[in-house]
Design an enzyme around this catalytic site. Structure first.
Site, PDB file in Angstrom:
ATOM      1  N   LYS A  78     -12.044  -0.371   8.017  1.00  0.00           N
ATOM      2  CA  LYS A  78     -10.976   0.135   7.143  1.00  0.00           C
ATOM      3  C   LYS A  78     -10.025   0.973   7.972  1.00  0.00           C
ATOM      4  CE  LYS A  78     -10.066   3.502   3.433  1.00  0.00           C
ATOM      5  NZ  LYS A  78     -10.609   4.320   2.324  1.00  0.00           N
TER       6      LYS A  78
ATOM      7  N   ASP B 298      -4.089   8.289   3.807  1.00  0.00           N
ATOM      8  CA  ASP B 298      -4.395   7.969   2.416  1.00  0.00           C
ATOM      9  C   ASP B 298      -3.914   9.092   1.506  1.00  0.00           C
ATOM     10  OD1 ASP B 298      -5.331   7.032   0.050  1.00  0.00           O
ATOM     11  OD2 ASP B 298      -7.467   7.348   0.491  1.00  0.00           O
TER      12      ASP B 298
ATOM     13  N   LYS C  16      -3.527  11.968  -4.512  1.00  0.00           N
ATOM     14  CA  LYS C  16      -4.633  12.913  -4.298  1.00  0.00           C
ATOM     15  C   LYS C  16      -4.164  14.335  -4.589  1.00  0.00           C
ATOM     16  CE  LYS C  16      -7.336  10.432  -0.838  1.00  0.00           C
ATOM     17  NZ  LYS C  16      -8.493  10.211  -1.722  1.00  0.00           N
TER      18      LYS C  16
ATOM     19  N   ASP D 170      -8.581   8.434   7.665  1.00  0.00           N
ATOM     20  CA  ASP D 170      -9.042   7.332   6.819  1.00  0.00           C
ATOM     21  C   ASP D 170      -9.007   5.973   7.536  1.00  0.00           C
ATOM     22  OD1 ASP D 170     -10.237   6.831   4.369  1.00  0.00           O
ATOM     23  OD2 ASP D 170      -8.355   6.302   3.371  1.00  0.00           O
TER      24      ASP D 170
ATOM     25  N   ASP E 280      -5.703   4.809  -5.430  1.00  0.00           N
ATOM     26  CA  ASP E 280      -6.477   5.564  -4.444  1.00  0.00           C
ATOM     27  C   ASP E 280      -7.768   4.824  -4.046  1.00  0.00           C
ATOM     28  OD1 ASP E 280      -7.010   7.617  -2.713  1.00  0.00           O
ATOM     29  OD2 ASP E 280      -7.673   9.038  -4.249  1.00  0.00           O
TER      30      ASP E 280
ATOM     31  N   GLU F  80      -8.027   2.149  -2.407  1.00  0.00           N
ATOM     32  CA  GLU F  80      -7.287   1.179  -1.588  1.00  0.00           C
ATOM     33  C   GLU F  80      -8.128   0.567  -0.469  1.00  0.00           C
ATOM     34  OE1 GLU F  80      -7.399   4.327  -0.987  1.00  0.00           O
ATOM     35  OE2 GLU F  80      -7.786   4.302   1.172  1.00  0.00           O
TER      36      GLU F  80
ATOM     37  N   ARG G 121     -11.138  -0.691  -0.382  1.00  0.00           N
ATOM     38  CA  ARG G 121     -11.788  -1.965  -0.724  1.00  0.00           C
ATOM     39  C   ARG G 121     -10.772  -3.103  -0.769  1.00  0.00           C
ATOM     40  NH1 ARG G 121     -13.970   0.853  -6.099  1.00  0.00           N
ATOM     41  NH2 ARG G 121     -13.637   2.598  -4.686  1.00  0.00           N
TER      42      ARG G 121
HETATM   43  N1  BES Z   1     -10.455   7.540   1.635  1.00  0.00           N
HETATM   44  C1  BES Z   1     -10.983   7.881   0.378  1.00  0.00           C
HETATM   45  C2  BES Z   1     -12.450   8.301   0.427  1.00  0.00           C
HETATM   46  C3  BES Z   1     -12.728   9.590   1.130  1.00  0.00           C
HETATM   47  C4  BES Z   1     -12.810  10.772   0.433  1.00  0.00           C
HETATM   48  C5  BES Z   1     -12.981   9.606   2.490  1.00  0.00           C
HETATM   49  C6  BES Z   1     -13.102  11.954   1.105  1.00  0.00           C
HETATM   50  C7  BES Z   1     -13.267  10.786   3.160  1.00  0.00           C
HETATM   51  C8  BES Z   1     -13.327  11.958   2.453  1.00  0.00           C
HETATM   52  C9  BES Z   1     -10.872   6.682  -0.550  1.00  0.00           C
HETATM   53  O1  BES Z   1      -9.805   5.825  -0.333  1.00  0.00           O
HETATM   54  C10 BES Z   1     -10.714   7.204  -1.932  1.00  0.00           C
HETATM   55  O2  BES Z   1      -9.716   7.779  -2.214  1.00  0.00           O
HETATM   56  N2  BES Z   1     -11.729   6.983  -2.750  1.00  0.00           N
HETATM   57  C11 BES Z   1     -11.712   7.433  -4.083  1.00  0.00           C
HETATM   58  C12 BES Z   1     -12.055   6.254  -4.937  1.00  0.00           C
HETATM   59  C13 BES Z   1     -11.852   6.488  -6.384  1.00  0.00           C
HETATM   60  C14 BES Z   1     -10.390   6.562  -6.715  1.00  0.00           C
HETATM   61  C15 BES Z   1     -12.499   5.354  -7.109  1.00  0.00           C
HETATM   62  C16 BES Z   1     -12.771   8.517  -4.213  1.00  0.00           C
HETATM   63  O3  BES Z   1     -13.843   8.384  -3.620  1.00  0.00           O
HETATM   64  O4  BES Z   1     -12.504   9.504  -4.872  1.00  0.00           O
HETATM   65 ZN    ZN Z   2      -9.028   5.854   1.547  1.00  0.00          ZN
HETATM   66 MN    MN Z   3      -8.048   6.416  -1.364  1.00  0.00          MN
END
Ligand code: BES
Ligand code: ZN
Ligand code: MN
Length: 505
Positions: A274, A279, A286, A297, A356, A358, A360
């Site tokens: 990834k 992000d 966020k 990210d 968010d 993204e 996947r």
């Molecule tokens: N890049 C983030 C996940 C992340 C969070 C990595 C904290 C490192 C530290 C990912 O793209 C994300 O935003 N995931 C969301 C998914 C949700 C919207 C389903 C999450 O985990 O909150």
């Molecule tokens: Zn992310």
């Molecule tokens: Mn994200």
């Protein structure tokens, strides 16, 4: 853009690509005068430190008693030696039970001891390695100590006025010099992969866009790695609408980067990363201070590219390809909107309920590409995928997901061997991915987030043996510890290199 990482070398010199030499290792059979002397002591050692009585006028024995030092792993006793001593100071380092002393523990110790010596501005160190007792070979342990020290020594200094200048030179006495140097060079090559991944991860988002990242990948061509870069128009043409869609919010758009090291003619192993260079969350923006860490990210992509570098430098007998889905997840007038439907190359349509989620999306098309073009024997993807993973297992483990018990076992063992430990979490929950309008949503309607994300990815693995590693929380460290400094950690390079070199067959 110029990247900067520290590097160290044996006297016989590995390769020298960078500027700062902050730890040097000489593997010798005699110790130099005037250095600080570091000796090791196991809890159950049958050796004793009496040979130092004369050099310390028994100060050492006294300090050991005073501190109740028994040789516990990681504990140290430190004495300044008298003026007529051969050494300037003597440090005893505890190693714990000899039967419990592993390579991973020695690397960690190397990191911690190096940090300690450097903090005390000790420039010349003799390490008496032959007193070390363990089931692991002495040459392996000595090389691992040096490896841990090198890994800890790394700093990312692009934006600092004053670069770190202090240098520690180590003379390590080992019985089997040749074997130690051979192993050390292999580990030093892996370090180069780790340092690349750390550089890429620590660099700020505006200087490490998908295009910048692609240029860094290109620099591996000189190692015999074949690099292919696909631009947005090509992604669209090949049907990779999910990757292309996430990239739409930034000026330069998405890229697919392929780095192929063909060390033999076996069916390749595919590593998928990834690569979200920033992000923001997109329109599902966020909130809170954690957004400032989102330059990291792309650590999954950095880990798989770093692994290719490590493997190529070692000229390893493996066929491995890294496929990286690169994009910046930004807000702009061209960004995708929540509720949009994207078409993946696999043929599944996806309703983007939350922009968010993204990672996947970019991975789905990258996984498709890896399968379609390389028909890999095994596919492993690495991603900073979910906050849910951090809540589940924290940052001392990554989370792995797979239905292949053999792969899980191999990866777990590799993780233990290099101090990048993994913990298995479940798949399942496919039913929660259903959408009213498309084949799937990118957001599970219920269930644990790390698992719903992994289950989504599973829909793009076909019948290829597949394992997913969620490294959220592992990519950036805020505190130096063991062999890991502050900043980008390069997590995954050592894990995947170990797995590829030792465990996967
Ligand atoms: N890049 C983030 C996940 C992340 C969070 C990595 C904290 C490192 C530290 C990912 O793209 C994300 O935003 N995931 C969301 C998914 C949700 C919207 C389903 C999450 O985990 O909150
Ligand atoms: Zn992310
Ligand atoms: Mn994200």
């Amino acid at each position: 853009m110029k990247l900067f990482s520290s590097m160290s070398a044996v006297t016989l010199a590995v390769m020298s690509t960078s500027n700062a030499f902050a730890a040097d290792f000489n593997f010798t059979s005699k110790l130099a005068k005037g250095d600080a002397l570091v000796v090791f002591q196991n809890v159950d050692s049958d050796a004793n430190l009496k040979f130092l009585d004369r050099d310390t006028r028994k100060q050492l024995q006294r300090a050991i008693k005073t501190d109740a030092f028994t040789g516990k792993y990681g504990k140290t006793v430190d004495v300044l030696a008298p003026v007529d001593s051969k050494y300037s100071r003597i440090v005893v380092v505890g190693l714990g039970q000899s039967s419990e002393l592993t390579a991973a523990k020695m690397a960690k110790l190397g990191g911690n001891i190096h940090a300690k010596l450097e903090a005390k501005k000790i420039a010349n160190v003799s390490l008496a390695f032959e007193s070390v007792q363990s089931d692991v070979e002495n040459s392996e342990l000595a090389a691992q100590f040096a490896h841990g020290a090198n890994l800890r020594d790394y700093t990312f200094e692009v934006y600092k006025k004053e670069p770190q200048a202090f240098n520690v030179t180590y003379n390590i006495d080992v019985a089997d010099k040749k074997q130690t140097i051979k192993r050390y060079q292999e580990l030093a090559n892996i370090e180069q992969g780790v340092f690349l991944a750390r550089d890429l991860t620590s660099e700020i988002a505006t200087e490490m866009t998908p295009v910048d990242f692609a240029l860094e990948a290109k620099s591996l061509e000189k190692l015999g790695v074949k690099i292919t870069i696909l631009e947005p128009a090509q992604l669209k043409e090949l049907g990779m609408g999910a990757l292309e869609g996430v990239g739409r919010g930034s000026k330069e758009g998405a890229r697919l980067i392929v780095a192929h090291y063909e060390g033999n003619k076996d069916t390749p192993i595919a590593l998928v990363g990834k690569g979200i260079t920033f992000d923001s969350g997109g329109y599902s923006l966020k909130k809170g201070p954690s957004i400032a860490r989102m330059k990291s990210d792309m650590a999954g992509a950095a880990a798989v590219l770093g692994t290719i570098k490590a493997i190529a430098l070692n000229k390893a007998d493996v066929n491995v390809v890294a496929v990286m889905g690169m994009a910046a997840n930004m807000v702009s007038r061209y960004s995708i909107a929540p509720g949009d439907v994207l078409r993946t190359a696999e043929g599944h349509s996806v309703e983007v309920v939350n922009t968010d989620a993204e990672g996947r999306l970019v991975l789905s098309d990258a996984m498709w590409y890896a399968r379609k073009h390389f028909k890999p024997e095994i596919m492993v993807d690495v991603a900073t995928l979910t906050g849910s993973k951090i809540r589940a297992v924290g940052n001392r483990y990554s989370a792995i997901f797979s239905e292949d018990d053999v792969l899980v076992e191999q990866m777990t063992l590799a993780g233990k061997q290099v101090n990048e430990q993994v913990w298995r979490l479940p798949l399942g929950y496919k039913d929660t991915l259903s959408s009213d309008i498309a084949d799937f949503t990118n957001l599970g309607s219920s269930g644990p987030g790390a698992t719903t994300a992994a289950t989504f990815l599973q829909q793009f693995a076909g019948d290829t043996r597949w394992l997913h590693i969620d490294i959220a929380g592992n990519a950036l460290s805020s505190k130096a510890k063991g062999e890991v400094p502050v900043g980008g950690t390069g997590y995954g390079v050592r894990l995947l290199s170990e797995w590829l070199l030792k465990n996967h067959k």
